[in-house]
Design an enzyme around this catalytic site. Structure first.
Site, PDB file in Angstrom:
ATOM      1  N   ARG A   1       0.816  -1.224   0.000  1.00 27.19           N
ATOM      2  CA  ARG A   1       0.000   0.000   0.000  1.00 27.19           C
ATOM      3  C   ARG A   1       0.846   1.268   0.000  1.00 27.19           C
ATOM      4  NH1 ARG A   1      -5.341   0.091   1.854  1.00 27.19           N
ATOM      5  NH2 ARG A   1      -5.042   1.903   3.203  1.00 27.19           N
TER       6      ARG A   1
ATOM      7  N   LEU B   1      -7.267   5.780  -0.299  1.00 28.89           N
ATOM      8  CA  LEU B   1      -6.637   4.483  -0.518  1.00 28.89           C
ATOM      9  C   LEU B   1      -7.503   3.507   0.278  1.00 28.89           C
ATOM     10  CD1 LEU B   1      -4.230   2.892  -1.681  1.00 28.89           C
ATOM     11  CD2 LEU B   1      -2.955   3.467   0.398  1.00 28.89           C
ATOM     12  N   SER B   2      -8.342   2.749  -0.433  1.00 31.21           N
ATOM     13  CA  SER B   2      -9.381   1.954   0.221  1.00 31.21           C
ATOM     14  C   SER B   2      -8.799   0.960   1.216  1.00 31.21           C
ATOM     15  CB  SER B   2     -10.195   1.198  -0.826  1.00 31.21           C
ATOM     16  OG  SER B   2     -10.865   2.091  -1.681  1.00 31.21           O
ATOM     17  N   CYS B   3      -9.614   0.595   2.211  1.00 36.52           N
ATOM     18  CA  CYS B   3      -9.150  -0.350   3.225  1.00 36.52           C
ATOM     19  C   CYS B   3      -8.886  -1.717   2.588  1.00 36.52           C
ATOM     20  CB  CYS B   3     -10.143  -0.451   4.367  1.00 36.52           C
ATOM     21  SG  CYS B   3     -11.800  -0.931   3.931  1.00 36.52           S
TER      22      CYS B   3
END
Length: 384
Positions: free
Chosen positions: A38, A91-93
């Site tokens: 990420r 920034l999606s989980c």
């Protein structure tokens, strides 16, 4: 910085294990996340809520706080953009990204269309899966995000597999259609028919609908419809051309309640019962809910974004006092929808599906061909 980054990253991966959030039937997702971390796709500036407003957290000035936001936990998104004081991109989980990629059922060599490139992280995970014989096209409407995603994906060595296109996601990308899979990373209330048209028959579309969950649908053999089931619950950023939903205080505007009464029911399920919340979302799609608890119990705030609002407060003796104002009586509407859901047998959220054709879209429960059905309104044309 490097030690802290590695430590937080390991903890995030272990937390996914602890919460059993990795897809059992798609082990490739974890491999892709480990191959494309990420933090590589996180911008230098993130945003954090300090209790009053979103404040910037820069990697250069506070690297530890930045890392903690990137790897906060399986169910935590990292806010990457603020517009008018509210999150407009993230920034999606990890858990939600993993779940959506699982139900997308991507295979080696597939051609995939993604709507909403964002940071480029999801496109990188897709590229890992489709391999050198596949292709990922990701469409982003924000020029700065598109440019950043393109640069990051190039640095990650994925320029040959992923194409970043600056355009309106609602249009899809007809130039490189048909696709085997299509996935949207932002929420829509009405699915653009172009997304279905650009899928081959038998192809799958995964998309967030409304404010609570995402669906996976399969295109029929004749290409004239797509049908599928609710797959998971989570909140997503809306499409950028969707009007920002105002906050409760903006809608109420300090007005006194026009109607007050005691409720004959406990409002705690509005805080805890996901099946009920989903049923109310289906029955009253324009109503926004917020809940919290204090020493007396659950409190509820609702509004329709257009001037009607309601509050339900649990009193020290356990009773619930409701107040409402505006053109609509939202507490009355909620109670009526709640009663209808109970009379129908408390339909579970997982029993809901959606059908999409060029002419209509509707939600259903039980079976698409019969039973309960709720039409999805066609949005009014946007003036240009």
């Amino acid at each position: 910085m490097t030690d802290d980054l590695d430590r937080q990253r390991r903890r995030a991966l272990e937390a996914m294990d602890t919460h059993r959030a990795w897809p059992r039937h798609a082990p490739w997702v974890r491999d892709a996340v480990e191959a494309h971390p990420r933090h590589v796709f996180a911008p230098e500036r993130l945003w954090d809520w300090d209790g009053h407003a979103y404040v910037p957290v820069d990697r250069g000035t506070d690297p530890q706080a930045w890392v903690r936001l990137v790897y906060a936990g399986p169910y935590d998104a990292a806010i990457t953009e603020i517009t008018a004081g509210r999150p407009s991109s993230s920034l999606s989980c990890t858990s939600v990204v993993a779940g959506m990629l699982d139900v997308l059922d991507v295979e080696l060599g597939h051609r995939v269309l993604e709507l909403g490139a964002g940071t480029g992280w999801s496109a990188a995970l897709l590229a890992h899966r489709v391999g050198p014989t596949g292709r990922v096209t990701t469409v982003e409407t924000a020029p700065d995000l598109a440019a950043s995603a393109r640069d990051t994906l190039t640095r990650a060595g994925l320029a040959e597999t992923v194409t970043v296109v600056l355009d309106d996601g609602a249009l899809g990308r007809p130039e490189t259609a048909p696709y085997d899979r299509v996935i949207a990373t932002y929420a829509v209330d009405h699915v653009p028919w172009t997304w279905i048209e650009q899928l081959r028959p038998g192809g799958d579309l995964v998309f967030p609908w409304g404010r609570l969950g995402h669906f996976a649908v399969t295109v029929a053999k004749d290409g004239r419809s797509a049908t599928g089931w609710l797959q998971g619950l989570a909140q997503f950023m809306p499409a950028r051309d969707v009007a920002v939903v105002p906050e409760f205080d903006e809608v109420r505007a300090q007005r006194a309640a026009e109607d007050e009464r005691l409720l004959a029911r406990d409002v705690a399920p509005l805080h805890t019962d996901r099946d009920l919340l989903w049923a109310l979302r289906v029955a009253l799609p324009d109503v926004v809910y917020a809940t919290d608890t204090d020493e007396d119990g659950v409190n509820v705030w609702v509004h329709d974004g257009a001037g009607s609002w309601a509050v339900a407060t649990t009193l020290p003796d356990g009773r619930v006092r409701a107040g409402q104002g505006g053109a609509r009586r939202l507490i009355d509407e909620i109670e009526a929808a709640w009663d209808a859901w109970e009379r129908a047998g408390r339909i579970r959220r997982w029993d809901h599906g959606i059908t999409i054709t060029a002419e209509e879209q509707y939600l259903w429960a039980g079976e698409a061909a019969g039973g309960h059905r709720w039409p999805i309104p066609t949005p009014a044309p946007t003036a240009h």
